[in-house]
Design a protein around this motif. Structure first.
Motif, PDB file in Angstrom:
ATOM      1  N   MET A  56       1.009  -1.310   0.046  1.00 26.48           N
ATOM      2  CA  MET A  56      -0.231   0.146  -0.048  1.00 26.48           C
ATOM      3  C   MET A  56       0.798   1.307  -0.064  1.00 26.48           C
ATOM      4  O   MET A  56       0.563   2.159  -0.673  1.00 26.48           O
ATOM      5  CB  MET A  56      -0.850  -0.164   1.425  1.00 26.48           C
ATOM      6  CG  MET A  56      -2.203  -0.980   1.016  1.00 26.48           C
ATOM      7  SD  MET A  56      -3.262  -0.570  -0.278  1.00 26.48           S
ATOM      8  CE  MET A  56      -4.169   0.878   0.545  1.00 26.48           C
ATOM      9  N   VAL A  57       1.893   1.369   0.837  1.00 26.98           N
ATOM     10  CA  VAL A  57       2.762   2.563   0.960  1.00 26.98           C
ATOM     11  C   VAL A  57       3.714   2.761  -0.579  1.00 26.98           C
ATOM     12  O   VAL A  57       4.220   3.658  -0.460  1.00 26.98           O
ATOM     13  CB  VAL A  57       3.541   2.590   2.078  1.00 26.98           C
ATOM     14  CG1 VAL A  57       2.573   2.546   3.408  1.00 26.98           C
ATOM     15  CG2 VAL A  57       4.427   1.442   2.375  1.00 26.98           C
ATOM     16  N   LEU A  58       3.800   1.731  -1.191  1.00 31.90           N
ATOM     17  CA  LEU A  58       4.771   1.598  -2.347  1.00 31.90           C
ATOM     18  C   LEU A  58       3.699   1.563  -3.653  1.00 31.90           C
ATOM     19  O   LEU A  58       3.474   2.540  -4.164  1.00 31.90           O
ATOM     20  CB  LEU A  58       5.762   0.716  -2.516  1.00 31.90           C
ATOM     21  CG  LEU A  58       6.877   0.589  -1.399  1.00 31.90           C
ATOM     22  CD1 LEU A  58       7.505  -0.611  -1.316  1.00 31.90           C
ATOM     23  CD2 LEU A  58       7.611   1.864  -1.373  1.00 31.90           C
ATOM     24  N   GLN A  59       3.276   0.445  -3.915  1.00 35.16           N
ATOM     25  CA  GLN A  59       2.599   0.443  -5.097  1.00 35.16           C
ATOM     26  C   GLN A  59       1.049   1.036  -5.105  1.00 35.16           C
ATOM     27  O   GLN A  59       0.544   1.790  -6.071  1.00 35.16           O
ATOM     28  CB  GLN A  59       2.191  -0.955  -5.724  1.00 35.16           C
ATOM     29  CG  GLN A  59       3.319  -1.763  -5.936  1.00 35.16           C
ATOM     30  CD  GLN A  59       4.088  -2.582  -4.879  1.00 35.16           C
ATOM     31  OE1 GLN A  59       4.173  -2.007  -3.683  1.00 35.16           O
ATOM     32  NE2 GLN A  59       4.372  -3.724  -5.213  1.00 35.16           N
ATOM     33  N   GLY A  60       0.575   1.113  -3.780  1.00 35.47           N
ATOM     34  CA  GLY A  60      -0.661   1.794  -3.609  1.00 35.47           C
ATOM     35  C   GLY A  60      -0.744   3.353  -3.677  1.00 35.47           C
ATOM     36  O   GLY A  60      -1.425   3.911  -4.490  1.00 35.47           O
ATOM     37  N   VAL A  61       0.574   4.063  -3.219  1.00 36.16           N
ATOM     38  CA  VAL A  61       0.635   5.403  -3.417  1.00 36.16           C
ATOM     39  C   VAL A  61       1.144   5.559  -4.927  1.00 36.16           C
ATOM     40  O   VAL A  61       0.515   6.627  -5.419  1.00 36.16           O
ATOM     41  CB  VAL A  61       1.924   5.961  -2.573  1.00 36.16           C
ATOM     42  CG1 VAL A  61       2.210   7.119  -2.941  1.00 36.16           C
ATOM     43  CG2 VAL A  61       1.573   5.796  -1.146  1.00 36.16           C
ATOM     44  N   HIS A  62       1.686   4.785  -5.525  1.00 40.94           N
ATOM     45  CA  HIS A  62       2.148   4.913  -6.906  1.00 40.94           C
ATOM     46  C   HIS A  62       0.997   4.617  -7.949  1.00 40.94           C
ATOM     47  O   HIS A  62       0.914   5.683  -8.691  1.00 40.94           O
ATOM     48  CB  HIS A  62       3.146   3.792  -7.289  1.00 40.94           C
ATOM     49  CG  HIS A  62       3.559   4.045  -8.752  1.00 40.94           C
ATOM     50  ND1 HIS A  62       4.278   5.048  -9.136  1.00 40.94           N
ATOM     51  CD2 HIS A  62       3.422   3.216  -9.858  1.00 40.94           C
ATOM     52  CE1 HIS A  62       4.635   4.855 -10.546  1.00 40.94           C
ATOM     53  NE2 HIS A  62       3.928   3.767 -10.757  1.00 40.94           N
ATOM     54  N   ALA A  63       0.088   3.899  -7.668  1.00 41.38           N
ATOM     55  CA  ALA A  63      -1.213   3.853  -8.338  1.00 41.38           C
ATOM     56  C   ALA A  63      -2.242   5.090  -8.396  1.00 41.38           C
ATOM     57  O   ALA A  63      -2.715   5.409  -9.217  1.00 41.38           O
ATOM     58  CB  ALA A  63      -1.898   2.675  -7.952  1.00 41.38           C
ATOM     59  N   VAL A  64      -2.055   5.474  -7.267  1.00 42.28           N
ATOM     60  CA  VAL A  64      -2.874   6.705  -7.045  1.00 42.28           C
ATOM     61  C   VAL A  64      -2.282   8.066  -7.867  1.00 42.28           C
ATOM     62  O   VAL A  64      -2.878   8.723  -8.546  1.00 42.28           O
ATOM     63  CB  VAL A  64      -2.981   7.347  -5.355  1.00 42.28           C
ATOM     64  CG1 VAL A  64      -3.696   8.877  -5.432  1.00 42.28           C
ATOM     65  CG2 VAL A  64      -3.821   6.520  -4.679  1.00 42.28           C
ATOM     66  N   HIS A  65      -1.084   8.142  -7.736  1.00 48.01           N
ATOM     67  CA  HIS A  65      -0.169   9.189  -8.453  1.00 48.01           C
ATOM     68  C   HIS A  65      -0.301   9.281  -9.792  1.00 48.01           C
ATOM     69  O   HIS A  65      -0.701  10.100 -10.454  1.00 48.01           O
ATOM     70  CB  HIS A  65       1.230   9.072  -7.934  1.00 48.01           C
ATOM     71  CG  HIS A  65       2.220  10.009  -8.895  1.00 48.01           C
ATOM     72  ND1 HIS A  65       2.289  11.236  -8.758  1.00 48.01           N
ATOM     73  CD2 HIS A  65       2.961   9.768  -9.847  1.00 48.01           C
ATOM     74  CE1 HIS A  65       2.902  11.694  -9.629  1.00 48.01           C
ATOM     75  NE2 HIS A  65       3.560  10.878 -10.103  1.00 48.01           N
ATOM     76  N   VAL A  66      -0.193   7.771 -10.455  1.00 52.15           N
ATOM     77  CA  VAL A  66      -0.447   7.573 -11.864  1.00 52.15           C
ATOM     78  C   VAL A  66      -1.628   7.951 -12.586  1.00 52.15           C
ATOM     79  O   VAL A  66      -1.859   8.665 -13.470  1.00 52.15           O
ATOM     80  CB  VAL A  66      -0.029   6.339 -12.136  1.00 52.15           C
ATOM     81  CG1 VAL A  66      -0.580   5.764 -13.600  1.00 52.15           C
ATOM     82  CG2 VAL A  66       1.162   5.600 -11.986  1.00 52.15           C
ATOM     83  N   HIS A  67      -2.900   7.657 -11.678  1.00 54.31           N
ATOM     84  CA  HIS A  67      -4.269   8.180 -12.241  1.00 54.31           C
ATOM     85  C   HIS A  67      -4.475   9.715 -12.085  1.00 54.31           C
ATOM     86  O   HIS A  67      -4.811  10.408 -13.065  1.00 54.31           O
ATOM     87  CB  HIS A  67      -5.425   7.592 -11.256  1.00 54.31           C
ATOM     88  CG  HIS A  67      -6.571   7.784 -11.794  1.00 54.31           C
ATOM     89  ND1 HIS A  67      -7.204   7.513 -12.542  1.00 54.31           N
ATOM     90  CD2 HIS A  67      -7.152   8.982 -11.151  1.00 54.31           C
ATOM     91  CE1 HIS A  67      -8.538   7.937 -12.673  1.00 54.31           C
ATOM     92  NE2 HIS A  67      -8.622   8.787 -12.104  1.00 54.31           N
ATOM     93  N   LEU A  68      -3.916  10.081 -10.858  1.00 51.65           N
ATOM     94  CA  LEU A  68      -4.095  11.724 -10.687  1.00 51.65           C
ATOM     95  C   LEU A  68      -3.132  12.447 -11.945  1.00 51.65           C
ATOM     96  O   LEU A  68      -3.644  13.485 -12.261  1.00 51.65           O
ATOM     97  CB  LEU A  68      -3.765  12.154  -9.475  1.00 51.65           C
ATOM     98  CG  LEU A  68      -4.710  11.861  -8.371  1.00 51.65           C
ATOM     99  CD1 LEU A  68      -3.985  12.187  -6.852  1.00 51.65           C
ATOM    100  CD2 LEU A  68      -6.056  12.218  -8.574  1.00 51.65           C
TER     101      LEU A  68
END
Length: 260
Positions: free
Chosen positions: A220-232
């Motif tokens: 969550m703190v690695l891929q989860g954060v990255h996934a949010v960033h990619v979409h935004l």
């Protein structure tokens, strides 16, 4: 005799293959159910409201940078050609029209967060592990840990933008989004004390120290954060590209300001 044995052997093989295929389908269905239960347990409002601020400010910044450059190229004095000028305001409205609708459609709903996290969970945990985490989050200690994870993801996402000056406090035009983020942040933080004691929750101690809990937190703190960033970033780029495509709309306002 051979002609009897071979058809029987083939039938047995086909039956075994069919059973294996059915088992695989059942396992896939059970994993999807576990992943859905796990992801749906999360409150995604912090990530959503960070996204609303970021995309809104990305659009405003793109429009204002464009207007500044057009004014400078036209020889306008920055002391008068700025956000307070009536023609600037009119041009900015035209350039950013539809930004709120874009945010509502692609950010505010929150389904994109769940979809992004579902992909990451499915790639990290098997069905049994996802079910274990989902069940744990329904306990008192598990709920506390779930909220802590949500907080960490939100904080890391926010730091990504604030440390790189892509999200700022006090940007005119994004006051409502920033106020909503402030309220959401306060609400999220109010659910757990600054220092919390997990010793009252043996399952929570286990979750935090080994097994799928550790893997889930790291994800969550690695891929989860990255996934949010990619979409935004994709949504913010859509807003920026829309504004660039409307550059000609600003020209009449710049010309009118020159004649004043």
């Amino acid at each position: 005799m051979k002609w009897i044995v071979w058809p029987l052997a083939l039938a047995a093989l086909l039956a075994t293959s069919a059973v294996n295929a059915a088992d695989e389908r059942d396992e896939d269905a059970l994993k999807r159910d576990a992943v859905n239960r796990l992801v749906e347990s999360h409150d995604v409002s912090l990530s959503v409201n960070i996204g609303r601020v970021y995309v809104k400010q990305a659009a405003l910044t793109a429009a204002r940078d464009m207007l500044y450059e057009k004014g400078r190229a036209a020889g306008l004095n920055s002391k008068t050609w700025n956000r307070d000028h009536l023609e600037w305001k009119a041009a900015e409205r035209g350039l950013t029209e539809g930004t709120d609708e874009l945010i509502q459609r692609r950010v505010a709903g929150g389904m994109w967060v769940q979809e992004a996290w579902s992909e990451e969970v499915a790639a990290t945990l098997n069905g049994e592990q996802a079910d274990e985490v989902a069940v744990h989050f329904r306990t008192e200690g598990g709920e506390l840990q779930r909220r802590v994870i949500e907080w960490f993801v939100g904080e890391l996402t926010l730091q990504t933008y604030t440390f790189t000056d892509r999200l700022k406090y006090g940007v005119p035009g994004s006051e409502q989004e920033m106020e909503d983020l402030r309220k959401t942040t306060y609400e999220a933080r109010s659910h757990f004390p600054p220092i919390y004691d997990l010793t009252n929750y043996p399952d929570a101690v286990k979750f935090a120290s080994r097994g799928p809990g550790v893997e889930y937190f790291k994800m969550m703190v690695l891929q989860g954060v990255h996934a949010v960033h990619v979409h935004l970033e994709a949504v913010a780029n859509e807003a920026r590209n829309t504004i660039r495509s409307r550059a000609a709309l600003a020209d009449p306002h710049v010309e009118k300001a020159k004649r004043q």
